[in-house]
Design a protein around this motif. Structure first.
Motif, PDB file in Angstrom:
ATOM      1  N   ALA A 131       3.462   2.338   6.652  1.00 57.24           N
ATOM      2  CA  ALA A 131       2.647   1.211   7.111  1.00 57.24           C
ATOM      3  C   ALA A 131       3.417  -0.096   7.010  1.00 57.24           C
ATOM      4  O   ALA A 131       3.410  -0.900   7.940  1.00 57.24           O
ATOM      5  N   LEU A 132       4.115  -0.313   5.878  1.00 56.54           N
ATOM      6  CA  LEU A 132       4.836  -1.572   5.723  1.00 56.54           C
ATOM      7  C   LEU A 132       6.014  -1.652   6.684  1.00 56.54           C
ATOM      8  O   LEU A 132       6.284  -2.702   7.268  1.00 56.54           O
ATOM      9  N   SER A 161       4.572  -2.391  10.061  1.00 55.39           N
ATOM     10  CA  SER A 161       4.060  -3.750  10.236  1.00 55.39           C
ATOM     11  C   SER A 161       5.210  -4.738  10.348  1.00 55.39           C
ATOM     12  O   SER A 161       5.145  -5.665  11.143  1.00 55.39           O
ATOM     13  N   VAL A 213       6.528  -4.211  13.962  1.00 61.37           N
ATOM     14  CA  VAL A 213       5.648  -4.647  15.050  1.00 61.37           C
ATOM     15  C   VAL A 213       5.524  -6.179  15.066  1.00 61.37           C
ATOM     16  O   VAL A 213       5.602  -6.802  16.123  1.00 61.37           O
ATOM     17  N   ILE A 214       5.367  -6.796  13.880  1.00 63.04           N
ATOM     18  CA  ILE A 214       5.275  -8.263  13.876  1.00 63.04           C
ATOM     19  C   ILE A 214       6.556  -8.863  14.432  1.00 63.04           C
ATOM     20  O   ILE A 214       6.530  -9.816  15.211  1.00 63.04           O
ATOM     21  N   PHE A 243       9.450 -16.193   8.477  1.00 65.85           N
ATOM     22  CA  PHE A 243       8.126 -15.968   7.886  1.00 65.85           C
ATOM     23  C   PHE A 243       7.869 -14.471   7.693  1.00 65.85           C
ATOM     24  O   PHE A 243       7.466 -14.021   6.627  1.00 65.85           O
ATOM     25  N   ILE A 289       7.207 -12.550   4.050  1.00 67.85           N
ATOM     26  CA  ILE A 289       5.997 -11.772   3.801  1.00 67.85           C
ATOM     27  C   ILE A 289       6.341 -10.311   3.509  1.00 67.85           C
ATOM     28  O   ILE A 289       5.805  -9.688   2.608  1.00 67.85           O
ATOM     29  N   LEU A 344       8.083  -9.741   0.104  1.00 69.26           N
ATOM     30  CA  LEU A 344       7.060  -9.733  -0.949  1.00 69.26           C
ATOM     31  C   LEU A 344       6.320  -8.390  -0.951  1.00 69.26           C
ATOM     32  O   LEU A 344       6.161  -7.755  -1.988  1.00 69.26           O
ATOM     33  N   TYR A 384       8.564  -5.501  -2.142  1.00 66.12           N
ATOM     34  CA  TYR A 384       8.796  -5.531  -3.585  1.00 66.12           C
ATOM     35  C   TYR A 384       7.534  -5.091  -4.341  1.00 66.12           C
ATOM     36  O   TYR A 384       7.585  -4.244  -5.226  1.00 66.12           O
ATOM     37  N   VAL A 385       6.400  -5.666  -3.944  1.00 64.73           N
ATOM     38  CA  VAL A 385       5.153  -5.377  -4.649  1.00 64.73           C
ATOM     39  C   VAL A 385       4.789  -3.899  -4.524  1.00 64.73           C
ATOM     40  O   VAL A 385       4.467  -3.234  -5.502  1.00 64.73           O
ATOM     41  N   HIS A 386       4.879  -3.363  -3.309  1.00 66.44           N
ATOM     42  CA  HIS A 386       4.416  -1.991  -3.118  1.00 66.44           C
ATOM     43  C   HIS A 386       5.406  -0.965  -3.637  1.00 66.44           C
ATOM     44  O   HIS A 386       5.009   0.091  -4.118  1.00 66.44           O
ATOM     45  N   LEU A 391      -1.669  -8.161  13.339  1.00 61.65           N
ATOM     46  CA  LEU A 391      -0.770  -7.143  13.873  1.00 61.65           C
ATOM     47  C   LEU A 391      -1.515  -6.198  14.816  1.00 61.65           C
ATOM     48  O   LEU A 391      -1.092  -5.941  15.941  1.00 61.65           O
ATOM     49  N   ILE A 439       1.111  -8.990 -10.912  1.00 57.53           N
ATOM     50  CA  ILE A 439       1.188  -8.684  -9.473  1.00 57.53           C
ATOM     51  C   ILE A 439       0.606  -7.302  -9.185  1.00 57.53           C
ATOM     52  O   ILE A 439       0.032  -7.057  -8.124  1.00 57.53           O
ATOM     53  N   LEU A 498      -2.679   1.517   8.539  1.00 54.18           N
ATOM     54  CA  LEU A 498      -1.901   2.681   8.949  1.00 54.18           C
ATOM     55  C   LEU A 498      -2.680   3.496   9.985  1.00 54.18           C
ATOM     56  O   LEU A 498      -2.154   3.864  11.036  1.00 54.18           O
ATOM     57  N   LEU A 508      -2.920   1.613  13.257  1.00 55.43           N
ATOM     58  CA  LEU A 508      -1.648   1.626  13.985  1.00 55.43           C
ATOM     59  C   LEU A 508      -1.377   2.994  14.586  1.00 55.43           C
ATOM     60  O   LEU A 508      -0.961   3.106  15.739  1.00 55.43           O
TER      61      LEU A 508
END
Lengths: 648, 154
Positions: A562-563, A566, A569-570, A601, A605, A608, A611-613, B63, B130, B145, B148
């Motif tokens: 998913a990441l 995304s 696609v962005i 940008f 995003i 971040l 790293y987080v996921h 998106l 976090i 997901l 998409l």
């Protein structure tokens, strides 16, 4: 081994050399001091020794430290040092040389003068501020009466005449005026000014009428106004006050300019602050010691690889210090220091942000590093973004001196950039589809299901790896059966279930047996720690329910896809928007900023998010299998600074 | 409604609902962040990072919306002819991120606000702070997901 072995040391020395020895320990920064009174040998030693007291030196240093802190706070109040965004995250220390640092104490007398000046300046500023407030209030009071030409000191009642100033509420004024005119024989009434609530009145009437008139004043809620200390007409008095106010502002400016001149001292003060703070720490170290008439003893932890060099430093630098080391006892809690070679060392920050391992655990860093690298790469999955991120991290590490976790984090992003460039090559992402190069392997946008399955397989490998580590720990600890029951059964069951789902009829019989054996072994063994047959069976059967959590954990790796999608696609949407502008020169001028700002940008995003996921996949899915943490980090006695970096 | 309108409704829901959720979430987190920063301005960087966490749902919605708009040819200048069935399909495909984006962003904002409070007391525990909001985001990730995958398979 990634957790550095610790040795417990006892250090004996002559009291005359105490200061020198403490200084050496502080300089090498390899010992974590332990309070002797809490040591296990203390009960034996107690009759022979007495505990060292912290000296008056500490109190003296504290008071100097207080003065320096006062000056720094004072400067900060009037000339604050602002940190920019990057500095807020990683700090902004000024650099000083070792000589400047150790020489800082010699300048204390100069700094003392700064302190006196600051104190004085603050006192005067406070006075000026009070005076300013008084002026401002007075001006406010005078404002309604500026139109009155009579000097204020002449407004006084006499034997025959009542004369005064008053503010009347707008609402009650008409009735008041009428009644006043009716009850007095002779009346002078001047409406000096009015605002939205009140009318400001100057009145004169005969003293003989006073008794009749007084109730009217009360009834109409007239508040009397007097200016006992003011001379001249209100307008003149206002002018004088304004002049005085301007003078005060000028005076304040002068004082602040005087303070600003001393601002050049700020780096010196910062250095001195850190210097004194470390001196205080050195003197306070004595609180951990015990002594006799002429000797002292202290205890601490030293990382085994540094023991030899520490011994040498003490041998060369002192004549009486004796260092005795021993291995920690089996139940003793040792401080934990992690050490991993580059590039794995960068990933220590991920472990340390979670928790430092306990002594009996493995440092998860080396196991985690390759997965972190790969997963971060899949989340960003773009050659352009990867190279940009690595470059940014590189520039940051060049421009700013970093240490500890900040340095590791920047290195982690540098490596993450490389990872995503590699994955980007495989998947054909170059700032999305800005460069239309074919992927080396395949593009997940064309075949997302294939990528999804790859993510699940990676997740399964990750989870098996974690289970493998736990199994290895159990075997190492002589509990091979635990490994077989707790990890082996799951391994057989999950693989059996997966094979059943695959479209290979030849495997299905084997798969079914594997699943059944795995499940049976779980039912039979997972209740083995419970008492009573019924409880054993219930826990055994209940453990099968964990299949859902394992399934959930594997599905959780779909976030990698998913990441990655995304970010891709962005990126391509940004390209589409930018290309809408292409075709003319002004369009071209709009297109470039859209591309630059948009991709930057998107990069931020997604970094971040990656790293987080990726961290989360390790903290929740991976660490849970074999790692608890909860150790105590190694905190050596050594140089600690707040404002300055000491560079050689 | 024709196919195009249905598809656009899908895009509008994805962008609108997920975006609203993120706006609420970031607003909740922002209040906490402002409170912490008023006590300690040096925590601006850390708290801003935490405030940014519930904003990803809005991006996922954007998106999905943009993907629909590309598919129906809005950017190409000429919309493709879409049957009502295809339009309905796109509308349905946008629903996962629209619904989950809305609710998860709000609750992620609440978790972020708590994490910001944690940073106020223990700035060294950024890693753990976090992680808690990141747990909430899991469901938005799953939703986007699915959205998409549905759109890319068309």
């Amino acid at each position: 081994m990634a957790i550095v072995e610790m040795k417990k040391v006892s250090l004996l020395g002559h009291r005359q050399e105490r200061e020198r020895i403490v200084d050496l320990l502080h300089r090498t920064g390899t010992v974590e001091l332990v309070d002797v009174a809490e040591s296990d040998i203390w009960p034996e030693l107690e009759p022979l020794l007495e505990l060292e007291q912290t000296s008056e030196a500490v109190a003296r240093i504290e008071s100097r430290l207080g003065e320096v802190r006062y000056c720094l706070d004072f400067f900060q109040r009037y000339f604050p040092v602002r940190k920019n965004f990057v500095q807020q995250l990683i700090g902004n220390k000024i650099e000083v040389t070792g000589d400047q640092f150790s020489g800082a104490a010699d300048q204390f007398s100069e700094v003392s003068a700064v302190y006196t000046t600051c104190r004085d300046a603050e006192e005067r500023l406070t006075k000026i501020r009070n005076e300013e407030n008084r002026c401002r209030n007075m001006l406010e009071e005078l404002r309604p009466w500026v139109g009155l030409s009579l000097p204020l000191e002449q407004i006084r009642s006499s034997v025959f005449v009542e004369m005064g100033l008053g503010a009347v509420p707008l609402l009650s004024y008409p009735a008041f005026k009428e009644a006043l005119a009716a009850r007095t024989a002779d009346l002078y009434l001047e409406e000096v000014s009015a605002d939205k609530d009140q009318i400001y009145l100057f009145y004169i009437f005969l003293a003989a009428d006073l008794e009749l008139v007084q109730p009217l004043f009360k009834e109409a809620l007239v508040s009397p106004v007097t200016f006992p200390d003011t001379e001249g007409a209100a307008a003149e008095a206002s002018l004088a006050l304004e002049k005085k106010f301007a003078e005060l502002v000028a005076q304040r400016g002068a004082i602040i300019a005087q303070v600003e001149e001393m601002l050049a001292r700020r780096p010196q003060l910062m250095t001195l602050y850190d210097h004194l703070d470390n001196e205080r720490a050195k003197n306070e170290a004595a609180a951990n010691m015990a002594r006799t008439q002429s000797s002292f003893v202290m205890e601490g932890w030293v990382p085994a690889p540094m023991l030899e060099s520490l011994g040498k430093v003490l041998q060369d630098g002192t004549t009486t210090a004796v260092l005795v080391s021993r291995d920690p006892g089996p139940r003793e809690e040792t401080p934990i220091l992690l050490h991993n070679r580059a590039p794995i060392g960068a990933y220590e920050v991920v472990t340390r942000l979670y928790s430092v391992p306990r002594r009996d655990e493995y440092d998860p860093t080396p196991f985690m590093a390759p997965f972190f690298f790969l997963f971060f790469g899949i989340c960003l999955a773009d050659v352009g973004y990867g190279i940009t991120l690595s470059l940014l991290a590189f520039l940051l590490s060049r421009k700013i001196r970093l240490a500890g976790m900040g340095k590791q984090l920047v290195n982690l992003f540098f490596l993450g950039g490389i990872g995503s460039a590699v994955v980007g090559l495989l998947q054909g992402g170059y700032f999305g589809d800005l460069l239309d190069l074919p992927p080396l392997w395949f593009n997940p946008l064309d075949d997302p299901i294939r990528m999804l399955i790859i993510c699940f397989i990676l997740g399964l490998v990750h989870i098996y790896f974690g289970m493998g580590i736990q199994a290895y720990r159990s075997i190492k600890a002589g509990r091979a059966l635990d490994a077989l029951f707790d990890q082996g059964s799951w391994f057989v069951l999950i693989n059996g279930l997966i094979m059943m789902a695959l479209p290979f009829p030849a495997l299905s019989a084997v798969a079914r047996w594997a699943a059944v054996i795995g499940a049976a072994s779980l039912v039979l063994t997972q209740g083995r720690r419970q008492k009573g047959l019924l409880r054993k069976i219930i826990s055994g059967v209940g453990s099968l329910y964990n299949i859902t959590s394992i399934l959930g954990n594997v599905l959780s790796y779909s976030r990698l896809l998913a990441l990655g999608l995304s970010s891709a696609v962005i990126a391509s949407v940004i390209n589409v928007l930018a290309m809408l502008m292409a075709g003319s020169i002004p369009g071209f001028l709009v297109m470039i900023p859209i591309l630059v700002v948009g991709h930057f940008f998107n990069l931020m995003i997604n970094v971040l998010g990656a790293y987080v996921h990726t961290s989360r996949l390790h903290y929740v899915e991976f660490f849970g299998l074999f790692f608890e943490g909860g150790g105590k980090a190694f905190r050596p006695f050594g140089l600690k600074t707040k404002f300055v970096d000491v560079v050689e | 409604m024709g196919g195009i309108e249905l598809a656009l409704l899908g895009a509008a829901l994805a962008v609108g609902l997920a975006g609203s959720g993120s706006a609420i979430g970031a607003g909740i987190a922002g209040q906490s962040a402002a409170g912490v920063v008023s006590e300690d301005p040096d925590k601006f960087g850390q708290t801003l990072l935490l405030q940014a966490l519930p904003m990803t749902q809005g991006i996922y919605g954007l998106l999905t919306g943009l993907l629909i708009m590309i598919e129906i040819g809005i950017f190409a200048g000429e919309t493709v002819a879409l049957t009502p069935e295809q339009g309905r399909y796109m509308l349905m495909a946008s629903l996962p991120i629209a619904l989950v984006g809305f609710s998860s962003a709000i609750y992620q904002g609440v978790a972020s606000a708590a994490a910001i409070g944690m940073i106020a007391k223990r700035p060294e525990e950024m890693g753990k702070a976090i992680t808690f909001p990141a747990m909430v985001e899991t469901f938005a990730v799953f939703a986007v997901l699915v959205s998409l995958l549905l759109l890319l398979r068309m």
